[in-house]
Enzyme design. Structure first.
Site, PDB file in Angstrom:
ATOM      1  N   ASP A  25      -4.211   2.951   3.914  1.00  0.00           N
ATOM      2  CA  ASP A  25      -3.786   4.116   4.684  1.00  0.00           C
ATOM      3  C   ASP A  25      -2.803   3.716   5.788  1.00  0.00           C
ATOM      4  OD1 ASP A  25      -4.353   6.962   5.484  1.00  0.00           O
ATOM      5  OD2 ASP A  25      -5.010   5.973   7.321  1.00  0.00           O
ATOM      6  N   GLU A  59       0.065   3.627   1.052  1.00  0.00           N
ATOM      7  CA  GLU A  59       0.438   4.940   1.574  1.00  0.00           C
ATOM      8  C   GLU A  59       1.414   4.704   2.721  1.00  0.00           C
ATOM      9  OE1 GLU A  59      -0.335   8.789   4.071  1.00  0.00           O
ATOM     10  OE2 GLU A  59      -1.025   6.815   4.649  1.00  0.00           O
TER      11      GLU A  59
END
Ligand code: GLC
Length: 600
Positions: free
Chosen positions: A259, A301
């Site tokens: 993330d 990401e």
């Protein structure tokens, strides 16, 4: 002397790659942690369950296993899909019926109390959110998924922890070891950094620092004030996260969604995004996984400008050491392609989708894009400004028009809502796929038909472009925007809940779901027949409304306009979806897809 186990052999072969990253990041201090890191690798390897070790061997023998035509992904919050992990086990058949082979569970790990940024403020990486179940439930789920050849992916939020994570609590209590896990700055220093930083949540969490009296200064908080950025310049953070990641891999996770990885390294005078050191960190994590748990995928990401995305696959570092290429992530979100699809719909033009597909070629071996039409986040318009600059002298103005159209400007069929924009600033848009594509606003059969076509068009963009096409939960059923978050004090400020509805299992038998999921199945079947997966290529077309993509043996045409257009001479080709021959002056209807395969 140690017996030469697979781990020891991999450690000998790949250890130098890992040590190289430590040296780059931390200089000689980095090498000082090597014995401790090596001990962690050996301990976690010794704990690796036999089933996972067998998977390691199988995947080492077939490193492109996930770059396959039949790969399809699905991303969901556990609670909104099935209540609990146990409940989810009861719905694996739904995933199997769609052909899913990869499942990304959001907000699975124990989150902060109260607002947790949809689970991205993690309080304990090694526990499951108690409302959802236990790690034992997750292990059972992972085993059930493996039976169906579905790989389980979890988020590894490694830019920040929650402010109630044990590390943060120890830091607040004055433990110097854990205080050094975070960035604590004086006011002037914070201001000096702030001068070059952008803002992720400018309206709901302005600025990048939060004054925390117990920490005696400004804590770096790129996202919400309760998400404390980790200090990756401290090698102890590397040790802690490597250990965490490997423990999770041993619980049965086969993929980690890294993330917000663009933000990991801070450097004064820069925007603190995409720094070379952020890449060295990811390469170190990859090397550790390749040694201990090589069946595991890393997914990046990085919601950043198109040109800065491919380096998250890794880079060729020249010939000063063996091999040259240093891998990072197996999968990287093709965020720009997702944005381009929506811009294409709003503009009735394939210009931007064409540019992004053309820019998405040249993947390294053992890597693929993760493609998608919608996810749990907003559509962030800024990522494609650079790509539009080659097409339009004023890309921001052009994107603003597209964003307003999708946010439901007069005459628009879309029902999105602006995210973190006050109307004048370009930021993001929220909304479910169906609401954005016109199903919510549709009143007539013709309008509904057009909405279904737009949905299929964007699913086709994701599937035909060769990536691991990943559906967001509920989009296969045509679920509409959910405004109920406005009544929940923990979520009311956060517009992204608009497109995070609860699964409506009864909706699956309704016309919309049957149509949309039927189209998805047909597109997936066509892709399997084409043999296509991996880096996409464009095909020239006669009109700017039409995007042509080469997918394996096939040619796929996507019409972004509301008019029928001519595709050209496709004599000798076969429509894989309609299962009919295609003529020499084939037409393609408004917002329609023509998937052409060579005639047998
Ligand atoms: C990622 C997540 C997003 C979250 C952010 C901070 O971008 O997808 O939902 O808000 O990271 O963790």
């Amino acid at each position: 002397m140690r017996v030469s186990s697979p781990t020891e052999r991999r450690l000998a072969a790949l250890g130098p790659r890992l040590r190289r990253q430590l040296e780059r990041l931390y200089g000689s201090t980095g090498l000082a942690i090597w014995p401790r890191l090596e001990a962690i690798l050996r301990e976690r390897a010794a704990e690796r369950p036999a089933a996972m070790a067998a998977l390691d061997e199988a995947r080492l023998a077939d490193p492109d296993w996930f770059v396959a035509p039949d790969m399809l992904g699905y991303s969901t919050y556990v609670d909104r899909f099935a209540g609990t992990v146990e409940g989810l086990i009861g719905h694996v058949d739904h995933l199997e019926s769609l052909g899913v082979r990869y499942l990304h569970l959001l907000a699975l790990l124990k989150a902060r109390e109260g607002d947790s940024d949809g689970g991205f403020a993690v309080a304990d990486y090694l526990s499951v959110e108690p409302r959802l179940g236990t790690m034992a439930d997750v292990e059972r789920l992972a085993a059930r998924l493996r039976e169906g050849r579905i790989s389980l992916c979890v988020d590894l939020a490694l830019n920040h922890t929650a402010d109630d994570h044990a590390w943060a609590q120890a830091a607040r209590d004055g433990d110097p070891h854990y205080r050094a896990f975070y960035h604590v700055l004086g006011d002037d220093e914070a201001q000096a950094y702030e001068a070059d930083l952008l803002q992720v949540f400018p309206t709901t969490a302005p600025g990048n620092f939060t004054h925390v009296p117990a920490m005696g200064g400004q804590v770096w908080t790129t996202f919400y004030p309760f998400q404390w950025d980790l200090n990756w310049a401290n090698p102890e953070v590397m040790l802690a996260i490597v250990d965490t990641m490997l423990r999770l891999a041993n619980h049965g996770f086969e993929a980690f969604r890294l993330d917000s990885i663009a933000f990991l390294w801070k450097q004064l005078g820069t925007d603190c995004r995409n720094r070379p050191q952020a890449h060295y960190i990811v390469r170190a994590l990859r090397a550790a996984l390749d040694i201990v748990a090589p069946a595991t995928l890393l997914k990046a990401e990085a919601i950043v400008p198109t040109a800065l995305v491919p380096p998250y696959f890794g880079a060729d570092e020249g010939s000063d050491w063996d091999g040259g290429f240093e891998p990072e992530c197996h999968l990287v979100y093709n965020n720009s392609l997702m944005v381009a699809g929506w811009v294409g719909l709003a503009e009735q033009s394939a210009a931007l989708p064409h540019a992004i597909v053309a820019a998405s070629g040249g993947l390294p071996r053992g890597a693929n894009w993760l493609s998608y039409a919608r996810c749990h986040d907003d559509i962030g318009w800024g990522a494609v400004i650079g790509d539009l600059a080659g097409i339009d002298p004023d890309p921001v103005a052009r994107l603003t028009i597209a964003a307003k159209f999708l946010d439901g400007a007069d005459g628009s069929w879309a029902r999105g809502e602006p995210f973190q924009s006050d109307g004048s600033v370009l930021h993001g848009s929220n909304g479910t796929m169906a609401s954005l594509a016109g199903l919510e606003a549709a009143r007539t059969d013709e309008e509904r038909e057009h909405a279904f076509r737009r949905i299929a068009l964007l699913n086709a963009l994701s599937i035909a472009s060769g990536g691991l096409a990943t559906l967001y939960m509920g989009d296969e059923a045509g679920l509409l925007n959910d405004h109920s978050y406005r009544d929940d004090p923990d979520r009311a400020h956060e517009g992204r809940w608009l497109h995070r509805p609860v699964m409506d299992w009864d909706a699956l038998d309704r016309v919309a779901a049957l149509r949309i999921s039927g189209d998805i199945r047909a597109l997936r079947t066509a892709r399997i027949a084409s043999g296509g997966a991996g880096a996409p290529a464009t095909i020239a077309t006669s009109t700017s409304a039409l995007l042509g993509i080469a997918c394996g043996s096939d040619r796929v045409f996507l019409n972004f306009s509301p008019h029928a257009v001519q595709v050209g001479d496709l004599a000798g080709w076969h429509d894989r979806v309609a299962d009919t021959p295609i003529g020499d002056d084939a037409m393609i209807g408004p917002w329609s897809v023509l998937w052409a395969g060579p005639s047998a």
